[in-house]
Scaffold this motif. Structure first.
Motif, mmCIF file in Angstrom:
data_model
loop_
_atom_site.group_PDB
_atom_site.id
_atom_site.type_symbol
_atom_site.label_atom_id
_atom_site.label_comp_id
_atom_site.label_asym_id
_atom_site.label_seq_id
_atom_site.Cartn_x
_atom_site.Cartn_y
_atom_site.Cartn_z
ATOM 1 N N PRO A 97 0.679 -1.401 0.154
ATOM 2 C CA PRO A 97 0.058 -0.002 0.118
ATOM 3 C C PRO A 97 0.974 1.243 -0.041
ATOM 4 C CG PRO A 97 -1.054 -1.640 1.411
ATOM 5 C CD PRO A 97 0.526 -2.193 1.200
ATOM 6 N N SER A 100 1.396 3.454 -3.075
ATOM 7 C CA SER A 100 0.505 4.529 -3.845
ATOM 8 C C SER A 100 0.322 5.706 -2.694
ATOM 9 C CB SER A 100 -0.933 3.849 -3.832
ATOM 10 O OG SER A 100 -1.436 3.389 -2.597
ATOM 11 N N TYR A 102 -0.885 8.723 -0.242
ATOM 12 C CA TYR A 102 -1.669 8.541 0.977
ATOM 13 C C TYR A 102 -3.210 8.878 0.704
ATOM 14 C CZ TYR A 102 -3.007 9.233 5.929
ATOM 15 O OH TYR A 102 -3.861 9.044 7.129
ATOM 16 N N ARG A 105 -5.043 6.272 -1.136
ATOM 17 C CA ARG A 105 -5.625 5.081 -0.439
ATOM 18 C C ARG A 105 -6.732 5.707 0.449
ATOM 19 N NH1 ARG A 105 -0.714 4.438 3.193
ATOM 20 N NH2 ARG A 105 0.612 5.758 1.915
ATOM 21 N N THR A 106 -6.764 7.105 1.087
ATOM 22 C CA THR A 106 -7.649 7.442 1.764
ATOM 23 C C THR A 106 -9.016 7.565 1.149
ATOM 24 O OG1 THR A 106 -6.143 8.593 3.131
ATOM 25 C CG2 THR A 106 -8.437 9.051 3.718
ATOM 26 N N ALA A 108 -9.726 5.981 -1.709
ATOM 27 C CA ALA A 108 -10.307 4.674 -1.854
ATOM 28 C C ALA A 108 -11.256 4.030 -0.873
ATOM 29 C CB ALA A 108 -8.963 3.597 -1.847
ATOM 30 N N TRP A 109 -11.308 4.511 0.521
ATOM 31 C CA TRP A 109 -11.985 4.183 1.495
ATOM 32 C C TRP A 109 -13.497 4.924 1.346
ATOM 33 C CZ3 TRP A 109 -12.077 0.613 5.214
ATOM 34 C CH2 TRP A 109 -10.896 -0.198 5.454
ATOM 35 N N TYR A 148 -5.645 1.270 8.343
ATOM 36 C CA TYR A 148 -5.112 0.707 6.980
ATOM 37 C C TYR A 148 -3.850 1.451 6.707
ATOM 38 C CZ TYR A 148 -4.988 -0.017 2.062
ATOM 39 O OH TYR A 148 -4.607 -0.108 0.844
ATOM 40 N N ASN A 149 -3.742 2.879 6.842
ATOM 41 C CA ASN A 149 -2.554 3.355 6.311
ATOM 42 C C ASN A 149 -1.269 3.238 7.129
ATOM 43 O OD1 ASN A 149 -3.430 5.210 3.829
ATOM 44 N ND2 ASN A 149 -4.963 6.251 5.312
ATOM 45 N N THR A 213 -6.732 12.680 7.125
ATOM 46 C CA THR A 213 -8.042 11.194 7.320
ATOM 47 C C THR A 213 -9.124 11.814 8.006
ATOM 48 O OG1 THR A 213 -6.327 9.778 7.227
ATOM 49 C CG2 THR A 213 -8.415 8.812 8.200
#
Length: 275
Positions: A97, A100, A102, A105-106, A108-109, A148-149, A213
Motif C-alpha cells: 500500500p 500508492s 496517501y 489510499r484514503t 479509496a475508503w 489501514y494506512n 484522514t
C-alpha cells in the motif's frame, strides 16, 4: 557524530525552536505575529474546549493503535513463521500500500464506505433489504482509515523483533513441556515487546497528529488536534496559538517516544540477563 548532530539540529532542534518561539508571541491584528511576549496561547490551549479535542484525538489514535496491533501482530507472526524463502515476498505485499499516494489510499475508503459503495452493494447482493449503512463520515471510518494506512509500520516493527528472536528459546520452552500457547505467552510475546512498543508508538503518534484522514473520512463532523493546528495556521491565521497547540502535540509525542525507549531498554536488559 558530527553528521548526526547536524541532522538533529536541522530537522529537530531548529523546527521545534521556531514553534516554541512563535508560541510565546501575540497574534497580529490582521494575522501573522506581533513580537510581544505572552503566555496567553498556552492558557488558551488548556481551555476545556481544546482539552476535549485533545482527548478525542487521543481516543481515536488509541483505538487505531489497538486495532493495528490486533491485526498487525498475527500478520507479522505468520510472516515470521513462513519459510525464509517466502518471507521477503510476504513483506513486499505487507508494504505494497505504501507504493500508492496517501490521499489515493484514503479516497479509496470513501469508495468502499459510502452509501452506494462496495460494502453496501455487497450487503445488498447478500439479500440485505434495509436502508444502506451510513459508515462514511463517522469515527469508525476515521479509525479504519488510520489503521489501514499505518498497519505496515506495525507489521514491520513486530517482524523485526520476531526475526531477532533466538529459535532455541522457543525450542527450550517446548522441551520443558510448554505448549504452543504457553511458549507464545511466556517466551515469544515478552521478547517482542520492543517491536510492539515501536509499532504502537508509530501508529499513535502518526494518528493523533493526522488531519487528512479525519477531514476526508470524518467529513468535518468531529475535529482532531491535527485539524485544529491546520486551521489555526491556514484558516484563522493565528500562528502563535497554532504553535502553542503544535508544541503541546510535540510534547505528547516526545513522552511516548521516551516511554517506548524505556520499554525497549528494559526488554533488552532482561534478554541479556542470565537465566
Amino acid at each position: 557524530m558530527l553528521p548526526a548532530l547536524l541532522w538533529l539540529a536541522i530537522f529537530m532542534i531548529v523546527p521545534v525552536g521556531l514553534v516554541l518561539a512563535y508560541s510565546v508571541f501575540t497574534r497580529g491584528v490582521y494575522g501573522g505575529i506581533d513580537y510581544i511576549f505572552t503566555w496567553d496561547n498556552f492558557v488558551r490551549a488548556a481551555d476545556p474546549l481544546y482539552a476535549r479535542i485533545f482527548l478525542t484525538s487521543a481516543r481515536v489514535a488509541g483505538l487505531a493503535t489497538i486495532f493495528a496491533l490486533l491485526i498487525g501482530y498475527p500478520a507479522a507472526y505468520a510472516i515470521g513463521l513462513a519459510p525464509k524463502r517466502h518471507q521477503a515476498t510476504l513483506l513486499f505485499f505487507a508494504v505494497l500500500p505504501f507504493w500508492s499516494n496517501y490521499l489515493i489510499r484514503t479516497y479509496a475508503w470513501i469508495v468502499l464506505l459510502n452509501r452506494e459503495g462496495l460494502i453496501n452493494a455487497g450487503l445488498k447482493a447478500l439479500g440485505y433489504q434495509g436502508e444502506p449503512l451510513s459508515i462514511l463520515y463517522t469515527e469508525g471510518a476515521v479509525i479504519a482509515g488510520l489503521v489501514y494506512n499505518y498497519l505496515p509500520f506495525v507489521i514491520l516493527a513486530i517482524y523485526a523483533s520476531l526475526s531477532r528472536l533466538d529459535p532455541q528459546l522457543r525450542e527450550a520452552s517446548r522441551d520443558l513441556g510448554g505448549g504452543a500457547a504457553t511458549t507464545f505467552w511466556r517466551v515469544t510475546l515478552p521478547l517482542t515487546v520492543p517491536g510492539v512498543a515501536a509499532g504502537a508508538v508509530f501508529v499513535f503518534v502518526l494518528s493523533i497528529g493526522n488531519f487528512v484522514t479525519p477531514a476526508l473520512l470524518g467529513g468535518g463532523r468531529f475535529q482532531m488536534v491535527g485539524n485544529l493546528v491546520y486551521d489555526q495556521f491556514l484558516t484563522a491565521n493565528d500562528w502563535p496559538f497554532g504553535a502553542a497547540l503544535g508544541l503541546a502535540l510535540i510534547t505528547v509525542m516526545l513522552v511516548l517516544l521516551i516511554v517506548q525507549a524505556a520499554l525497549t531498554g528494559r526488554a533488552a536488559g532482561e534478554a541479556r540477563r542470565p537465566a
